[in-house]
Scaffold this motif. Sequence first.
Motif, PDB file in Angstrom:
ATOM      1  N   UNK A   7     -33.759 -20.345  -6.773  1.00 14.51           N
ATOM      2  CA  UNK A   7     -34.891 -19.429  -6.936  1.00 14.51           C
ATOM      3  C   UNK A   7     -36.097 -20.234  -7.374  1.00 14.51           C
ATOM      4  N   UNK A   8     -37.231 -19.870  -6.834  1.00 20.77           N
ATOM      5  CA  UNK A   8     -38.453 -20.603  -7.158  1.00 20.77           C
ATOM      6  C   UNK A   8     -39.078 -20.052  -8.435  1.00 20.77           C
ATOM      7  N   UNK A   9     -39.562 -20.963  -9.227  1.00 17.05           N
ATOM      8  CA  UNK A   9     -40.299 -20.573 -10.419  1.00 17.05           C
ATOM      9  C   UNK A   9     -41.581 -21.379 -10.379  1.00 17.05           C
ATOM     10  N   UNK A  10     -42.679 -20.754 -10.697  1.00 19.06           N
ATOM     11  CA  UNK A  10     -43.945 -21.498 -10.658  1.00 19.06           C
ATOM     12  C   UNK A  10     -43.847 -22.764 -11.483  1.00 19.06           C
ATOM     13  N   UNK A  11     -44.359 -23.907 -10.979  1.00 23.89           N
ATOM     14  CA  UNK A  11     -44.323 -25.123 -11.782  1.00 23.89           C
ATOM     15  C   UNK A  11     -45.206 -24.976 -13.021  1.00 23.89           C
ATOM     16  N   UNK A  12     -44.702 -25.406 -14.159  1.00 26.76           N
ATOM     17  CA  UNK A  12     -45.463 -25.300 -15.403  1.00 26.76           C
ATOM     18  C   UNK A  12     -45.424 -26.632 -16.128  1.00 26.76           C
ATOM     19  N   UNK A  13     -46.559 -27.052 -16.618  1.00 27.38           N
ATOM     20  CA  UNK A  13     -46.600 -28.209 -17.515  1.00 27.38           C
ATOM     21  C   UNK A  13     -47.394 -27.814 -18.744  1.00 27.38           C
ATOM     22  N   UNK A  14     -46.793 -27.994 -19.906  1.00 25.37           N
ATOM     23  CA  UNK A  14     -47.471 -27.641 -21.154  1.00 25.37           C
ATOM     24  C   UNK A  14     -47.648 -28.884 -22.001  1.00 25.37           C
ATOM     25  N   UNK A  15     -48.829 -29.030 -22.541  1.00 28.91           N
ATOM     26  CA  UNK A  15     -49.045 -30.164 -23.434  1.00 28.91           C
ATOM     27  C   UNK A  15     -48.342 -29.901 -24.765  1.00 28.91           C
TER      28      UNK A  15
ATOM     29  N   UNK C  19     -46.292 -43.363 -16.140  1.00 28.49           N
ATOM     30  CA  UNK C  19     -45.954 -42.053 -16.706  1.00 28.49           C
ATOM     31  C   UNK C  19     -44.427 -41.934 -16.746  1.00 28.49           C
ATOM     32  N   UNK C  20     -43.919 -41.662 -17.929  1.00 28.20           N
ATOM     33  CA  UNK C  20     -42.460 -41.581 -18.063  1.00 28.20           C
ATOM     34  C   UNK C  20     -42.018 -40.128 -17.974  1.00 28.20           C
ATOM     35  N   UNK C  21     -41.116 -39.843 -17.026  1.00 32.61           N
ATOM     36  CA  UNK C  21     -40.579 -38.475 -16.909  1.00 32.61           C
ATOM     37  C   UNK C  21     -39.101 -38.559 -17.265  1.00 32.61           C
ATOM     38  N   UNK C  22     -38.693 -37.882 -18.325  1.00 32.41           N
ATOM     39  CA  UNK C  22     -37.288 -37.993 -18.716  1.00 32.41           C
ATOM     40  C   UNK C  22     -36.478 -36.891 -18.048  1.00 32.41           C
ATOM     41  N   UNK C  42     -41.706 -27.941 -12.077  1.00 28.86           N
ATOM     42  CA  UNK C  42     -42.768 -28.872 -12.412  1.00 28.86           C
ATOM     43  C   UNK C  42     -42.249 -30.298 -12.391  1.00 28.86           C
ATOM     44  N   UNK C  43     -41.049 -30.474 -12.919  1.00 23.07           N
ATOM     45  CA  UNK C  43     -40.442 -31.806 -12.964  1.00 23.07           C
ATOM     46  C   UNK C  43     -40.224 -32.309 -11.535  1.00 23.07           C
ATOM     47  N   UNK C  44     -39.726 -31.403 -10.712  1.00 26.48           N
ATOM     48  CA  UNK C  44     -39.506 -31.701  -9.317  1.00 26.48           C
ATOM     49  C   UNK C  44     -40.759 -32.255  -8.641  1.00 26.48           C
ATOM     50  N   UNK C  45     -41.855 -31.533  -8.830  1.00 29.51           N
ATOM     51  CA  UNK C  45     -43.109 -31.923  -8.179  1.00 29.51           C
ATOM     52  C   UNK C  45     -43.623 -33.253  -8.726  1.00 29.51           C
ATOM     53  N   UNK C  78     -51.026 -26.193  -5.620  1.00 24.98           N
ATOM     54  CA  UNK C  78     -52.452 -26.511  -5.783  1.00 24.98           C
ATOM     55  C   UNK C  78     -52.899 -26.260  -7.217  1.00 24.98           C
ATOM     56  N   UNK C  79     -52.440 -25.143  -7.764  1.00 27.06           N
ATOM     57  CA  UNK C  79     -52.803 -24.799  -9.133  1.00 27.06           C
ATOM     58  C   UNK C  79     -52.227 -25.831 -10.100  1.00 27.06           C
ATOM     59  N   UNK C  80     -50.962 -26.199  -9.840  1.00 28.95           N
ATOM     60  CA  UNK C  80     -50.276 -27.161 -10.696  1.00 28.95           C
ATOM     61  C   UNK C  80     -51.013 -28.501 -10.684  1.00 28.95           C
ATOM     62  N   UNK C  81     -51.451 -28.896  -9.500  1.00 26.59           N
ATOM     63  CA  UNK C  81     -52.146 -30.175  -9.378  1.00 26.59           C
ATOM     64  C   UNK C  81     -53.473 -30.139 -10.131  1.00 26.59           C
TER      65      UNK C  81
END
Lengths: 454, 348, 98
Positions: A7-15, C19-22, C42-45, C78-81
Amino acid sequence: METRKSTFERPVINRVNAGLPDKFGMHSKLRSMPEIDSIPVESLIGLYGSPLFVLSEKTIRETMSDAKRAFTTRYPKVQFAWSYKTNYLDAVCRVFHQEGSWAEVVSGFEYEKAVANGVEGQFILFNGPGKTTEDIDRAITQGSMIHLDHFDELFLVMGCAERLGKRAKVALRINMDTGIYPRWDRFGFNYENGEAWQAVNKILPDSRLELVGLHTHIGTYILSTNAYAVATTKLAELTVRIQRKFNHTIKYIDLGGGFASRNTLKGAYLPGTDTCPSFDNYAEAITASLVNSEIQHDKMPMLILETGRALIDDAGCLLGTVLANKRLVDGRLSMILDIGVNMLFTSFWYEHAVVPSKETSDYTENTTIYGPLCMNIDVIRDAVQFPVLERGDHVVVNRVGAYNMTQWLQFITYRPNVVMIGMKGDVDVIRKAENYSSLSMHEHIPDHLIHFRL
Amino acid sequence: MSKRKLNIAITGLNNTDNPGPGIPVIRGLKESEAFEARIIGLAYENLEPGIYMKDLVDKAYQIPYPSSGSQNLMQRLEQIHARESIDVLIPNLDAELYTFMMSARKLEEMGIHTFLPTLEQFEERHKANLPSYGEKYGIRVPASMAIIGHEAIASLSDEFEYPVLVKGKFYDAYLAYNPEQVAMYYNKISAKWGVPVIIQEFIKGTEVNVVALGDGKGNTIAAVPMRKQYITDKGKAWSGITLADGQMIELTRQLITQTRWRGGMELEMIKTSDEKYYMIEINPRIPAWVYLAVAAGQNIPEALVKMALGMDVQPFSTYQVGKMFIRYSYDLIGDIKQFEKLSIQGEL
Amino acid sequence: MQSTYIYFIPGAMKLQKNIAISESGFVFNPGSGESFILNRTGKNILELLRDNKMFEEIIELMMGEYEVDRIVLEKSILDFISVLKSYGLLEKEPASAN
C-alpha cells in the motif's frame, strides 16, 4: 506468479529538532473516527453531503442524564432549563424538553421558538439585557419568569405589569466577584456594591412584581468549581436576608450556565479532556454550598441550572472533506477543507479536535488546516501534527454541538445539512442545507436595477 | 543481605543551566542503603542530558508532553511499565504534576506507586491564591492584589508602598517604582500571560529556601533550610549553603501540620532584617538543589520512595549545617548513533 | 501510459554527498549536522535518489512496488522533492537562464 504490491503512503521526511520532542513527544497518533453511533462517516457524507453537521441524540440524552444524576442525588429540587442560544434547532430543544428541561431564552425570537416547541409560558425563563416592551408584555401575559438585568428594565416591567393589570413574575440577575476573571459585571445588578440589595428593596414592596428567584451567570467555560461555590453562597446569603427583612421566600436560585466542555481553549497548556471538571465536581460545589447555607430547611429553594455548552458540545460533530494539500513557502504543509470558520465559529477560541475518518499511518506533518473561504481569517487549526490525507478523504471535527449551529454565518457559501442520529440509529435531516432560493427570497431588486448589459 | 531492587521512574532529566530536579533526585536514590535503585529515565525532549548519563540513568524513554493529553501519556507509561515493571514514579516538573496527580489512582492500579500532593493541596497554593493561603494557615505573606485593568493602578498607592512587584499569573516578575512602570509591566505581562496581573508588596531581605517532605498525615519527615549564595543570570541558584535556622524549620512544620502536605515541597521565603519571614512561593515538588539535603544527612528522595511503597519512615532529626553546593557544567559526549536510536525508537 | 500530468520536471535531483540513510529510516546530513526521520516510502525515494535515479525511473520503480495511482504518486514525489530541497538535502541546481 503475481506478487502483491504494498500500500502506498505519501513519502514523509521530518526534521528531528534538537531539543524538541519528536515521534514520542508531540506527535501522538491521532485516533481516527470512522463512525458516529455505529454509522460510517463515509455513508453519512454519501447521503447528506459534505460538510455535514451530525448530532447524536444518544449522546445528548446520556450527557443529560449524567448531569441530572450528579445534581439530583445531592439536592432534592433540581430543574434544568435548556439554554436556547447554545443550540436552538427545534429537534435539539425537544430532546431536552423530553428530558424535562424548561426553556431559557434571551430574545423575542427564542421566546417564539420555545412557545412553538410547545413550552408553556410558566416554564420559560426570560434572560438578557435587550428585552423589548412587546417581549415583556408577552412574558407577563404568559406567566414567564422575567430575569431583570438593569434598573431601566425593572421600571419598564413595572409599567407593563400595571398597564396589563397582571402581576409580573421576576427574578434578579446578579453579578458578583467569585474570584475569577473576567468578571461579568455588565449583566445584572452588582452584589458587592449593594446594587442588588437596592433592587430587592425596590421590588419587594411593589405589588406589581413578584420576586420569585435569584439568578447569576458567572461567566463562560469556567474551570473553577470553587467559583460556583462562592456564587451559590452569595445567593444563599441574599435569600436569607430577604427572608429576614421581608418574610418573603425565594422560590428558586438559578446558577446559570458556564460549565466547561471538553474542548481545549486556545492558549491552554493542558487539553480540555484533562482539565474539564465533571458534573459531579460542579454539583458538589453548588449543592454543598446550598445545603450548608443558613436557608431554613423547609424553605430550600429550587435549584435551576441553565447549562448549555457542557450538555451539547460532545453530541455534535462536523464532517468534512479534504479539498487540497498545498506546500507553503516555508515548507509547511497546508490542508484545505470544505469546512470554513463561517460554520465553525468556535474555531476562533478552541483548538478543535480534527481527526481523520479512516486509519492513517503514524507519520504526521506539521500542518495548517484552512477552510475554503477566500478570506485570510479562515483557519481551522493553526499548527497541528496531522497525518497527510489525500483530496477527497474525510475528516471529523469533534465537540461542535454548542454555539456553532446558532452563531454560524451565511457567508460566501450556504450552510450545510444538519442531521440527527436517533436512539435507534435512524438518521433525520433536522435542518436542510440552504440553497439559492432560501437566501434570495428575502432580497428585492428595484426595477431600474433589473437590466444591464456587459 | 542483598538490598531490595527497585525500578524507579524519574522525570526532569533536563540537567541544563536551568536544571530540573531529576538528576539530583537520582543521585540521592543511587546512594540509598535501603534499596538498589534501577533508574528508568522519562524524558520529554531528546537532548535532556540525563538520557545520556549512563552511570545514573539505566534506561531512558521518551514520553509525550502532558499537553497532548493524559490518555497519550498513560498509554506510553503502560508500554514502558510492561517492559520495566516500574515500582515507583517520581514526577519532578511543575507542568506535568497536574496530569500525574489526576492519574495517580490509575498508576496505583497498574502497580506504579507515587507520593504526590492532593489536587486540593496543589491548587490552593497557587501564586494568585497566596493572600488567602496565608490567612487560612496563619503564615505571613506579602500583601498582594490581583488586578485586571489599568483603572486599579492609580489607587495602588493607597494600599502599597513603592516599589512593588508586578507578577504574571504563571511566570515573570518585575520591580516597579512608580505607577507608570506598573502600567508598562502590566501591559507586558498581560499580553503574555493574560489577566489577572498580581501586584505584590516588595519585601526587602534575603531569599531563603526550605526543601521538605510531608507524610500526608501532618508529620514533617524532612526539612533542610538553605540560602542561595550566588544566583545565575537566569535567577537560578549557582551555589547554596545549609543554615541553622530554627524558625524556618518551625514555619515549615507548621505549614505541613496544617495542610497535611503529602510529598516533596520547596518553600521560598524572604527573611527581613528584623528576622521576619514572608512566604513568597510554595513549589509542590522536590527542588533541583535537593542533593544538598542528601549530602547534609537527609536523603529526601529515598524517604519519598519508601513512603510511596507504604513503608514506615522515621522523621529526620538532624542535618549538617554549613554544607554547600556549587553547581557546575560538564560536557557529556554523545554520538549520532545514540540520537538516532532515541529518535527512531524513543528509548536509549 | 505516459503521464501528461507533469508540468515541471525537477532538474538536478542529486542527493547531497555523504548523506547517511540508516536502515531505520534515520537520515544524518554530516554537512549541516541536521538529522531527519523518514517513513518507508520516503526512505525508498531517498535511496533511489542516492543511486542517481532520474524522476521517470523513480516513478516506474515505485509504480512496480506500490499499489498507487500514477497522478497521486507523481504529485507526492514532486512535493517530497520540494521538501528535500527546502531541507537542503539536494544539490543546488545550476542557475538557469530565465
